[in-house]
Enzyme design. Structure first.
Site, mmCIF file in Angstrom:
data_model
loop_
_atom_site.group_PDB
_atom_site.id
_atom_site.type_symbol
_atom_site.label_atom_id
_atom_site.label_comp_id
_atom_site.label_asym_id
_atom_site.label_seq_id
_atom_site.Cartn_x
_atom_site.Cartn_y
_atom_site.Cartn_z
ATOM 1 N N TYR A 171 0.829 -1.203 0.000
ATOM 2 C CA TYR A 171 0.000 0.000 0.000
ATOM 3 C C TYR A 171 0.863 1.252 0.000
ATOM 4 O O TYR A 171 1.414 1.636 1.036
ATOM 5 C CB TYR A 171 -0.897 0.019 1.243
ATOM 6 C CG TYR A 171 -2.055 -0.928 1.232
ATOM 7 C CD1 TYR A 171 -2.388 -1.654 0.097
ATOM 8 C CD2 TYR A 171 -2.842 -1.094 2.362
ATOM 9 C CE1 TYR A 171 -3.467 -2.517 0.093
ATOM 10 C CE2 TYR A 171 -3.928 -1.957 2.373
ATOM 11 C CZ TYR A 171 -4.245 -2.666 1.230
ATOM 12 O OH TYR A 171 -5.314 -3.521 1.230
ATOM 13 N N LYS A 204 -1.299 -8.103 -2.694
ATOM 14 C CA LYS A 204 -2.559 -7.377 -2.498
ATOM 15 C C LYS A 204 -2.311 -5.893 -2.690
ATOM 16 O O LYS A 204 -1.468 -5.299 -2.024
ATOM 17 C CB LYS A 204 -3.114 -7.636 -1.102
ATOM 18 C CG LYS A 204 -4.399 -6.865 -0.818
ATOM 19 C CD LYS A 204 -4.757 -6.915 0.651
ATOM 20 C CE LYS A 204 -5.978 -6.038 0.935
ATOM 21 N NZ LYS A 204 -6.258 -5.901 2.381
#
Length: 308
Positions: A171, A204
């Site tokens: 992220y 992810k």
């Protein structure tokens, strides 16, 4: 074993039979078993965002058992959570759903611009609890990123040595990354590449927007005429950036969306762009149970190709 699962496992030829078996367990469990697609329930928000923000809207979520049962009944490929939540239910639900131990976490009581998550679990914990994988969050763009990269690499090395799969939450976030840049196409693709280079089996990231953060990247995109007008085109580029699609890339669900159809459209874009699925936390457990099960059923039908 389905041919698609065999193909995916062939991408990880340097890994041990134990690690490849655990990747296969993820791919062969639940409603999407054998399709090469994944829908995972992650519940680390109690640590990351606080209990009230996470569970007050659906108080059943304060109970760790609720999330195990939701993942099982929905037919998710796996359930991911920090150490405490997994310890609270791993024995009761042993063998019913593959588990992923989230090994580091970050709270918002001191929500700094350049975050560094604390290591809150270990590979030994994951083995003790019967997990198939461990997960680790990195924040590319943070001034603390180099520390996280080293911690992540050590985690992946130990996981592989122990026959576990490694999932990396990548992220982008930090002083030098704008809010729009956190989901900008160039930055998300870069974050996916970093996770792949660190040795992640499963990556992810957030669904990418059309925003381009870096001036030099913008020049490269324009020169190469990289398609990016639609979500499916942007997802395709992120998957391409993950070793030309030879790493499993899944996309976060983000904050709860009131409009189910907008979320379903996002899943279609991920599917059509070659994404491998979604990891859906708040959009699952913040809905009442019956609605959550219906919601996840539709998501899985989209990824299975049963719904256009």
């Amino acid at each position: 074993m389905e041919s698609r699962v065999k193909e995916i496992l062939s991408w990880y030829s340097s890994d041990s039979p134990g690690t490849r078996t655990n990747i296969a367990r993820l791919l062969n469990h639940g409603r999407l078993a054998g399709t090469g697609k994944l829908v995972i329930l992650p519940v680390d928000q109690g640590f990351e965002h606080g209990p009230a923000r996470s569970f007050a809207v659906n108080p059943a979520g304060y109970d760790p058992s609720y999330h195990f049962q939701l993942a099982i009944d929905a037919g998710c490929n796996a359930y991911a959570a920090p150490l405490g939540f997994l310890e609270a239910g791993a024995a009761e639900f042993a063998g019913e759903v593959p588990l992923i131990l989230k090994m580091n976490n970050h709270d918002v009581l001191h929500d700094e611009k350049d975050p560094l998550s604390a290591v809150t679990g270990s590979v030994k914990d994951a083995l003790r609890l019967g997990c198939v994988a461990v997960g680790f969050t990195i924040y590319p763009g943070s001034s603390q990123a180099q520390i996280m990269y080293q911690q992540c690499r050590e985690m992946i090395q130990e996981a592989k040595a122990s026959g576990l799969a490694a999932v990396v939450w990548s992220y982008p976030r930090g002083t030098d990354v704008s809010k729009a840049g956190e989901t900008g196409l160039d930055v998300v693709a870069y974050a996916a590449q970093i996770a792949a280079q660190l040795g992640a089996h499963i990556i992810k990231v957030k669904p990418p927007s059309e925003h381009i953060e870096q001036a030099e990247a913008k020049k490269a995109y324009e020169k190469a005429k990289v398609p990016m007008a639609t979500l499916s085109e942007r997802v395709r580029h992120v998957v391409q950036s993950s070793f030309n699609g030879r790493r499993i890339v899944i996309f976060s669900g983000g904050a709860t969306k009131e409009n189910d159809e907008s979320f379903f459209d996002e899943c279609r874009g991920i599917r059509d762009g070659g994404g491998f699925g979604s990891i859906i936390g708040r959009n699952s457990f913040q809905r009442p149970r019956d609605r959550a099960l219906k919601f996840l059923d539709t998501v899985m039908k989209i990824y299975a190709g049963e719904l256009k």
